[in-house]
Write an enzyme that holds these catalytic residues in place. Structure first.
Site, PDB file in Angstrom:
ATOM      1  N   GLN A 291       0.828  -1.211   0.000  1.00 51.04           N
ATOM      2  CA  GLN A 291       0.000   0.000   0.000  1.00 51.04           C
ATOM      3  C   GLN A 291       0.863   1.262   0.000  1.00 51.04           C
ATOM      4  O   GLN A 291       0.348   2.362  -0.166  1.00 51.04           O
ATOM      5  CB  GLN A 291      -0.948   0.005   1.214  1.00 51.04           C
TER       6      GLN A 291
ATOM      7  N   CYS B  89      -9.952   2.351   8.051  1.00 51.43           N
ATOM      8  CA  CYS B  89     -10.176   3.535   8.883  1.00 51.43           C
ATOM      9  C   CYS B  89      -8.855   4.259   9.004  1.00 51.43           C
ATOM     10  O   CYS B  89      -7.824   3.741   8.629  1.00 51.43           O
ATOM     11  CB  CYS B  89     -10.706   3.160  10.261  1.00 51.43           C
TER      12      CYS B  89
ATOM     13  N   GLU C 275     -13.266   5.392   4.015  1.00 49.11           N
ATOM     14  CA  GLU C 275     -13.320   4.717   5.292  1.00 49.11           C
ATOM     15  C   GLU C 275     -14.488   5.142   6.164  1.00 49.11           C
ATOM     16  O   GLU C 275     -14.841   4.459   7.127  1.00 49.11           O
ATOM     17  CB  GLU C 275     -11.989   4.936   5.998  1.00 49.11           C
TER      18      GLU C 275
END
Lengths: 806, 150
Positions: free
Chosen positions: A237, A385, A760
């Protein structure tokens, strides 16, 4: 010219810029099975690695016998900590300032820990050889409860740092203690609590779960011994951060490392961390001189790569008799597992947990978080999140409900009278954040009206009477949530990971014929960056989004950035994209002015062209300007039309939302039937409404999973009890309800296009909303708190314990 | 994990007790048993191939017997290791009660299972354990009845 007859609306529509529900360009390849994931990479002579993992949660490794495995034809090597030690690679740094064993160095600390790495000619041989490696273990007492881990006589888990009472985030109180993080005003909060009309107190547990992306983690390392270059493909990521960290750990110069994140099949935080598999594939490639692939299976993914949550949050909330909140206190015990591999900005060892005052104007607050080692897998990532925001949102949204019960008030009204009002923004929170913007009352009132809240409460009251009269066995629950997110990490002055500042970047090149390529420091894992970032550029410089290629994930070509997680791509890289586009537009303006033979200030941008002020029939289209930029000698201007922007945001962005869930619970079976779910999101400027809606649907479905069944559960000897998809809940179309989405728009005042991020929000707001609905159904029978996940068994047990089966 | 059961065997208690102490009988009755050898008076070593769901592994283990209650029963403790597949350890209490020519055998067993086999979930393990013990006692009862007849 043809476009002279087009209206401004038609010209705008042609661009498919911001606000357009443009179809995802990525889906052309994904829906045809033409994506290119790590496991699709096949190189000549490629070898395969697989791990021998510990069946024990806590044990000494007495010996590792490789003989039988090495004797199997096709096995090239079996690596252990002893083999990695001379390279200094038997341990690696974690993102949280701790260190983690790459391969077991004398002991294992969690079930599934990597003990040896087998390298073989194909993956079947590697799997067979794993079973032939004989490891002798000497069992040690297991600690899976963070409270027991802190007892005076608890076994010492991390012998490597035993007695060292200074950790990466300050003093340690116990050998199994990692850090204490304190925020806010302790004395002031305690004073308010001692004098308050009403104090509600509760332990709120947010259980351990796992992002469980469809594609598991993996990497392919290829060391070219001729050029000295290492190419590393992986499910990263944050590819640029991986390159820098790989260089620092291995000593290979950074220009000799090329990291490529190809298509990624979902990340949700799971692919932020650094895993032993990456290190071992690199070492194995260096040792063998051949490319080495490592891809974990589902059980390995669930039991060894980064988990999420596992926060025990003890809360106290003070209020006046009328319901005005006067103070908030929280002590959190955070279970980090065997190593502290939590993915948070360095200065925030508990992430942004200090957003736990939520959407409410709370004058004083105090937060303390204690991180603890246990015999569980390391991790602590932000599963859809932004750095522990979902824990914070769950905590405050449960505490509001608990307070409403104590005050005997309606929870919607209690929220309403405590919201930060529109006039208070920018708002300074008691725990140190400056909320950039918000309009909570408008969103809340819109949501209440949309679901006919009063009507729902009347129906619920009637249902309760029917239940008590024996006419039905179903209770109705109404779940409310108003959440405030904090996303877009972040300002380099206070946000870094391992010292790497959390800015992001975009580079745009306009081609002579008026099409373009843009490259970013982020990496899409399904978010649709190639679609939305092209839309930003289209609106900013007036070239059609369809004519703009977008590339990410190759560190040899993309500008440096910190990657995609924590809803940071649009707030940070999206801002960089707009800023780079504006640099191009500024140069285009000079070119247009030259071509139109007027002064720079006498032309202005108009959708897809520069026009002479007051004479819109005199213009140069962006396509004409692009050609001239390369092919016409313009005095005082360099040829070419390209720009790069590295954007360091001045603040976070603060998306928010109002969610309402209605469900019916069968008290005899514990089955919850979700009747409706209304989700209003305010993510500032909306770039692509269709992508936003898709993000909200996906996030809500993951929230449904977490709230209603998904968990990583351990038994008392440290076995992962939910290590396969038979026990780890992933909702299918069968369990997923219909969602009703809605929005308000409160642009971020400091973001170039006013966008805030949305990926998120639905997870952050969805989890408390589903959970509050379950609690609400049982509120008339005296329930104040029951821990998630609210699976059928737990809900049945709640009903049973409340005497509803008598 | 806990298992308990009661079965009636058409054979006298001494025969049943002797059978439970005979490695050859046990080897024939334990599902998947490849080797069973007595290493000392009260200790046995076994190799058993076990298949639970998708995991198949060869477990090696030791069993220790406590015969102080003979012939009314005995207790045993043991552990087995299956390498990458995991491990198991536990104990059982077996009582034998005479009922005319027959014997009522009852047992309670407790086991802790770890590693990959444990990850497959307790529902699979519990079910498999029940199935295996049922299979064992069915074979054992058959052997005993056969030897009682002889």
């Amino acid at each position: 010219m043809k476009d002279e007859v087009q209206t401004p609306e038609e010209r705008t529509a042609n661009l498919k810029g911001m606000g357009s529900a443009r179809k995802r360009v990525e889906d052309v390849r994904f829906t045809q099975g033409k994506g290119n994931y790590v496991d699709d990479i096949k190189l000549d002579g490629m070898l395969f690695g697989d791990f021998v993992r510990s069946p024990y949660a806590h044990a000494r490794v007495v010996s590792v016998n490789k003989e039988a495995a090495l004797a199997l034809p096709g096995v090239i090597a079996v690596l252990t900590a002893e083999d990695l030690a001379p390279l200094g690679l038997h341990w690696m740094p974690t993102l949280a300032g701790d260190k983690q064993m790459v391969l077991a160095d004398g002991k294992v600390l969690f079930q599934g820990q990597e003990v040896a790495f087998v390298v073989a000619e194909d993956r079947y041989i590697a799997a067979d050889a794993v079973e032939l490696v004989e490891v002798e273990y000497d069992e040690l007492p297991v600690v899976v409860d963070p409270f027991k881990a802190l007892e005076p006589d608890a076994p010492v888990l991390r012998e490597d740092i035993a007695g060292n009472m200074e950790g990466a985030h300050g003093p340690r109180k116990h050998n199994n203690h990692i850090f204490t993080w304190e925020q806010g005003d302790k004395e002031g909060t305690e004073a308010v609590l001692s004098e308050a009309d009403v104090v509600a107190e509760e332990m709120v547990y947010y259980h351990r779960t796992h992002p469980c992306p469809l594609e598991t983690c993996g990497s392919v390392a290829s060391m070219d011994k001729v050029t000295g270059k290492l190419t590393l493909w992986g499910t990263f990521q944050a590819p640029h951060a991986v390159r820098t960290v790989a260089s620092l750990i291995s000593g290979i110069a950074e220009h000799n490392i090329r990291v490529i994140s190809p298509d990624i099949g979902g990340g949700f935080g799971n692919k932020v961390g650094v895993y032993p598999g990456y290190v071992c594939s690199i070492v194995a490639s260096i040792v063998t001189g051949k490319p080495v692939k490592w891809v974990e299976d589902r059980m390995e993914n669930l039991m060894s790569t980064a988990f999420a949550r596992d926060y025990w949050m003890q809360g106290k909330i003070a209020a006046t008799k009328e319901g005005k909140i006067t103070g908030l206190w929280c002590h959190t015990t955070a279970d980090h597992g065997g190593f502290d591999a939590c993915a948070d900005p360095t200065k925030f060892p508990a992430g942004f947990m200090n957003i736990c005052t939520g959407s409410y104007d709370i004058p004083v607050a105090y937060l303390a978080v204690d991180g603890v080692y246990t015999n569980k897998a390391p991790g602590g990532v932000a599963y859809r999140c932004s750095f522990r925001v979902t824990e914070a949102a769950y905590f405050i949204e449960r505490m509001i409900e608990v307070l409403a019960i104590k005050l005997n008030m309606d929870a919607a009204e209690l929220r309403r009278i405590n919201f930060i009002s529109k006039e208070q923004f920018p708002y300074q929170s008691a725990l140190g954040w400056e909320y950039d913007s918000g309009d909570y009352h408008t969103a809340w009132d819109k949501a209440m009206k949309a679901v006919d809240y009063d009507g729902l409460r009347a129906e619920q009251a009637q249902r309760l009477e029917d239940f008590k009269a024996g006419k039905t066995r179903k209770l109705m629950g109404i779940g409310l949530t108003h959440f405030t997110e904090i996303v877009g990490a972040g300002p380099v002055k206070n946000c870094d990971i391992l010292g790497l500042g959390m800015f992001d970047s975009c580079e745009i090149r306009i081609h002579p014929t008026g099409s373009a390529i843009a490259r970013l420091g982020t990496i899409s894992q399904g978010q649709g960056h190639a679609t939305t970032f092209a839309q930003i550029i289209a609106s900013e410089i007036g070239l059609p989004a369809d004519d703009i290629t977008l590339e990410e994930g190759d560190t040899d070509t993309a500008p440096y950035g910190l990657g995609t997680y924590g809803s940071r791509s649009t707030p940070v890289a999206g801002a960089a994209t707009a800023m780079a586009a504006r640099k191009i537009r500024a140069k285009a303006q000079m070119i247009a002015a030259y071509l139109l033979e007027v002064h720079d200030d006498d032309v202005e941008f108009d959708i897809d062209r520069f026009v002479v002020k007051g004479a819109p029939e005199r213009f140069k289209s962006m396509k004409e300007i692009a050609f001239a930029a390369y092919n016409q000698a313009i005095p005082g201007l360099e040829p070419g039309l390209e720009a790069v922007s590295y954007y360091d945001p001045p603040n976070m962005t603060y998306p928010f939302g109002a969610y309402i869930c209605v469900l019916d619970i069968d008290v005899d079976t514990g089955v919850s039937d979700i009747r409706s779910f209304y989700a209003l999101d305010d993510c500032g400027t909306r770039i692509n409404p269709m992508i936003i809606e898709g993000q909200v649907h996906g996030g809500l479905t993951e929230a449904l999973a977490i709230a209603m069944g998904q968990e990583i559960a351990y038994d008392e000897i440290g076995n992962v009890k939910t290590g396969t998809l038979m026990d780890f809940f992933i909702p299918t179309a069968w369990e997923t309800p219909n969602y009703q989405t809605d929005w308000t728009t409160t642009p971020s005042p400091h973001h170039p296009i006013g966008a805030k991020g949305v990926g998120e929000s639905p997870n952050v707001g969805g989890v408390p909303c589903f959970s509050n609905a379950v609690h609400d159904a049982f509120r008339p029978f005296g329930l104040t708190q029951s821990h998630m996940p609210h699976d059928h068994w737990r809900v049945w047990k709640t009903a049973h314990d409340l005497g509803l089966h008598e | 994990m806990e298992l308990s059961e009661e079965i009636r065997i058409k054979a006298p208690r001494e025969v049943v007790y002797a059978g439970l102490n005979d490695p050859e009988v046990l080897k024939a009755c334990i599902p998947g048993c490849e080797e069973l050898t007595q290493t000392s008076e009260n200790e046995l070593e076994a190799k058993v191939v076990l298949k639970i769901g998708p995991v198949k592994a060869r477990f090696g283990g030791q069993v220790t017997l406590d015969r102080s209650n003979a012939p009314g029963g005995f207790t045993l403790t043991g552990e087995g290791k299956g390498g990458a597949a995991g491990f198991a350890k536990g104990g059982a209490e077996v009582t034998l009660i005479e009922d005319g020519d027959e014997t009522v055998l009852s047992y309670t067993a407790k086991a802790e299972v770890g590693g990959k086999i444990a990850q497959l979930g307790s529902r699979l393990i519990q079910g498999t354990a029940k199935k295996l013990s049922a299979k064992f006692f069915a074979s054992f009862a058959e052997e005993m009845q056969a030897s009682a007849v002889l």
